[in-house]
Each structure stands twice: as C-alpha cells, then as structure tokens.
Scaffold this motif. Sequence first.
Motif, PDB file in Angstrom:
ATOM      1  N   ARG A   1       8.227   0.998  -8.144  1.00 51.83           N
ATOM      2  CA  ARG A   1       8.480   0.132  -6.999  1.00 51.83           C
ATOM      3  C   ARG A   1       9.592   0.771  -6.187  1.00 51.83           C
ATOM      4  O   ARG A   1      10.682   1.029  -6.707  1.00 51.83           O
ATOM      5  CB  ARG A   1       8.902  -1.267  -7.447  1.00 51.83           C
ATOM      6  N   GLY A   2       9.324   1.041  -4.915  1.00 57.88           N
ATOM      7  CA  GLY A   2      10.304   1.684  -4.053  1.00 57.88           C
ATOM      8  C   GLY A   2      10.311   3.185  -4.243  1.00 57.88           C
ATOM      9  O   GLY A   2      10.893   3.695  -5.197  1.00 57.88           O
ATOM     10  N   PHE A   3       9.628   3.910  -3.343  1.00 58.24           N
ATOM     11  CA  PHE A   3       9.488   5.358  -3.464  1.00 58.24           C
ATOM     12  C   PHE A   3       9.985   6.037  -2.194  1.00 58.24           C
ATOM     13  O   PHE A   3       9.719   5.575  -1.085  1.00 58.24           O
ATOM     14  CB  PHE A   3       8.017   5.725  -3.689  1.00 58.24           C
TER      15      PHE A   3
ATOM     16  N   ALA B   1      -2.939   9.856  -6.714  1.00 56.79           N
ATOM     17  CA  ALA B   1      -1.747   9.189  -6.197  1.00 56.79           C
ATOM     18  C   ALA B   1      -2.171   7.998  -5.351  1.00 56.79           C
ATOM     19  O   ALA B   1      -2.986   8.134  -4.440  1.00 56.79           O
ATOM     20  CB  ALA B   1      -0.905  10.152  -5.367  1.00 56.79           C
ATOM     21  N   ASN B   2      -1.634   6.842  -5.678  1.00 53.54           N
ATOM     22  CA  ASN B   2      -1.885   5.620  -4.918  1.00 53.54           C
ATOM     23  C   ASN B   2      -0.573   5.129  -4.330  1.00 53.54           C
ATOM     24  O   ASN B   2       0.436   5.046  -5.035  1.00 53.54           O
ATOM     25  CB  ASN B   2      -2.472   4.531  -5.822  1.00 53.54           C
ATOM     26  N   PHE B   3      -0.596   4.817  -3.026  1.00 55.70           N
ATOM     27  CA  PHE B   3       0.603   4.335  -2.350  1.00 55.70           C
ATOM     28  C   PHE B   3       0.302   2.998  -1.682  1.00 55.70           C
ATOM     29  O   PHE B   3      -0.779   2.787  -1.141  1.00 55.70           O
ATOM     30  CB  PHE B   3       1.065   5.317  -1.277  1.00 55.70           C
TER      31      PHE B   3
ATOM     32  N   GLN C   1       8.100   7.464   2.545  1.00 55.04           N
ATOM     33  CA  GLN C   1       8.482   6.322   1.727  1.00 55.04           C
ATOM     34  C   GLN C   1       7.288   5.405   1.508  1.00 55.04           C
ATOM     35  O   GLN C   1       6.307   5.452   2.261  1.00 55.04           O
ATOM     36  CB  GLN C   1       9.629   5.545   2.379  1.00 55.04           C
ATOM     37  N   ALA C   2       7.378   4.570   0.473  1.00 54.03           N
ATOM     38  CA  ALA C   2       6.323   3.608   0.169  1.00 54.03           C
ATOM     39  C   ALA C   2       6.922   2.447  -0.605  1.00 54.03           C
ATOM     40  O   ALA C   2       7.933   2.597  -1.307  1.00 54.03           O
ATOM     41  CB  ALA C   2       5.200   4.260  -0.637  1.00 54.03           C
ATOM     42  N   LEU C   3       6.280   1.286  -0.475  1.00 53.64           N
ATOM     43  CA  LEU C   3       6.734   0.122  -1.235  1.00 53.64           C
ATOM     44  C   LEU C   3       6.504   0.325  -2.726  1.00 53.64           C
ATOM     45  O   LEU C   3       7.312  -0.089  -3.556  1.00 53.64           O
ATOM     46  CB  LEU C   3       6.006  -1.134  -0.756  1.00 53.64           C
TER      47      LEU C   3
END
Length: 207
Positions: free
Chosen positions: A57-59, A132-134, A169-171
Amino acid sequence: MSHRAGRTRWRRFAVVLVSGVAACATVGIAMAQGVLAASFFISGQRFQVSADSLTARGFSLYGMVDVTKKHELVPVVVNGFRHATVRGLCQSILVDIPVLGTQTLRLTGGDDRPAEASDLFIDATAESADGANFSGLDIGVAQGALAKGSVEPQDRNSRFFAPDGVGQQALSTTLTDLRVSAVTVSAGTFSVPGLRLRLEHGSHPCP
C-alpha cells in the motif's frame, strides 16, 4: 504510453533509470528502526533480492544517486513502499574469502507466513517482475510531488534529489516473481517469519 487512472496490469515489468537520475545524475535485509542517516555510505556491492510476491500500500519510484564509502557515485532507482507484505523472500550476496574462495550468503524467509515491512526502500540498479498490478497509478509525476508512496526523508535533502525529475506512484501494487539487483535496502520495521541464514560454498544467487 497512455495513462489511465485505476488498475493497470503490465505483463512484463522492467524498471529503468528514470530521467531524474540523469538530471541529478547490506548484507542482510535491514531491520532498523527509523531512517538512514545523512552520513550513511553504501558498500557499493550489488546483491540480489527476490520474492514470489510483494504486495504494498503506497508505492513510489524515483531516481537518486547513492554514495559509496570511497565516495563513488552509484545511480539507482529507489522503490518506496509505505507498507509491504513479502512472500518467498530471498537475498543473496557473493563474498570472496581468502583461501576459501567465493561464498554465497543467503537469507530466506516469509514462506509459510509473509514478511511485513513499513517504510521499505530498495535502491536498485536493475529490476524485473513477471507481473505487476497497480491501482491509482501516476506516471510522470514530479519527484518533489510524490505523495501516494514514501520518499526517504534524507533523500529530499540530498543534492542528488531532483524535485522536477520524473517519478511514479500508485495507491497500491502487487509484484510477482520479483527480481532485484540492489545496493541497499532499508526499512522502518521489517518482520521476517521463518528467517534462515546460511553460507554456501560457490556462487548460489537467489533464483
């Protein structure tokens, strides 16, 4: 590459040195409390880190330059994770010992129960994942505006940090069959169930 908000899947995920690097140019997973000090110097030796899966969580991802104890500059891509769970963790580093020759130091864990880390940072020179999943992905955000994922606090004060450099960035993210060549790993906390450490003769890097 077009940008779409929401969930994105890449069949093959390969991280390259982002333009922030051009703009500004441990043995063992760190289980440290707090963050790296400004005077921290890396050894400069690469080691391998692999995982069956890493879910976070948070990338965040941004370019930096690490400095060795000999004051050599090493361009890296920093992967930041606010909270991560890691399954099938493996870390290996080759050690040359006089008379005995090359030995491989291997650290493994997180098989039956996943390892968990907070404020995890991986300074990588090469990275790949089978999948990879975002969720909530932003590509091309300014490094100084990264907010969904962590930025190592000392990096923001570094002369090598480029606030206008490109970042990502990603959630949340899930990486499978992750393979990383790294020069340093740090974490606020890192819990590794089933931790095993062994020294093997010869070269036996993580798969």
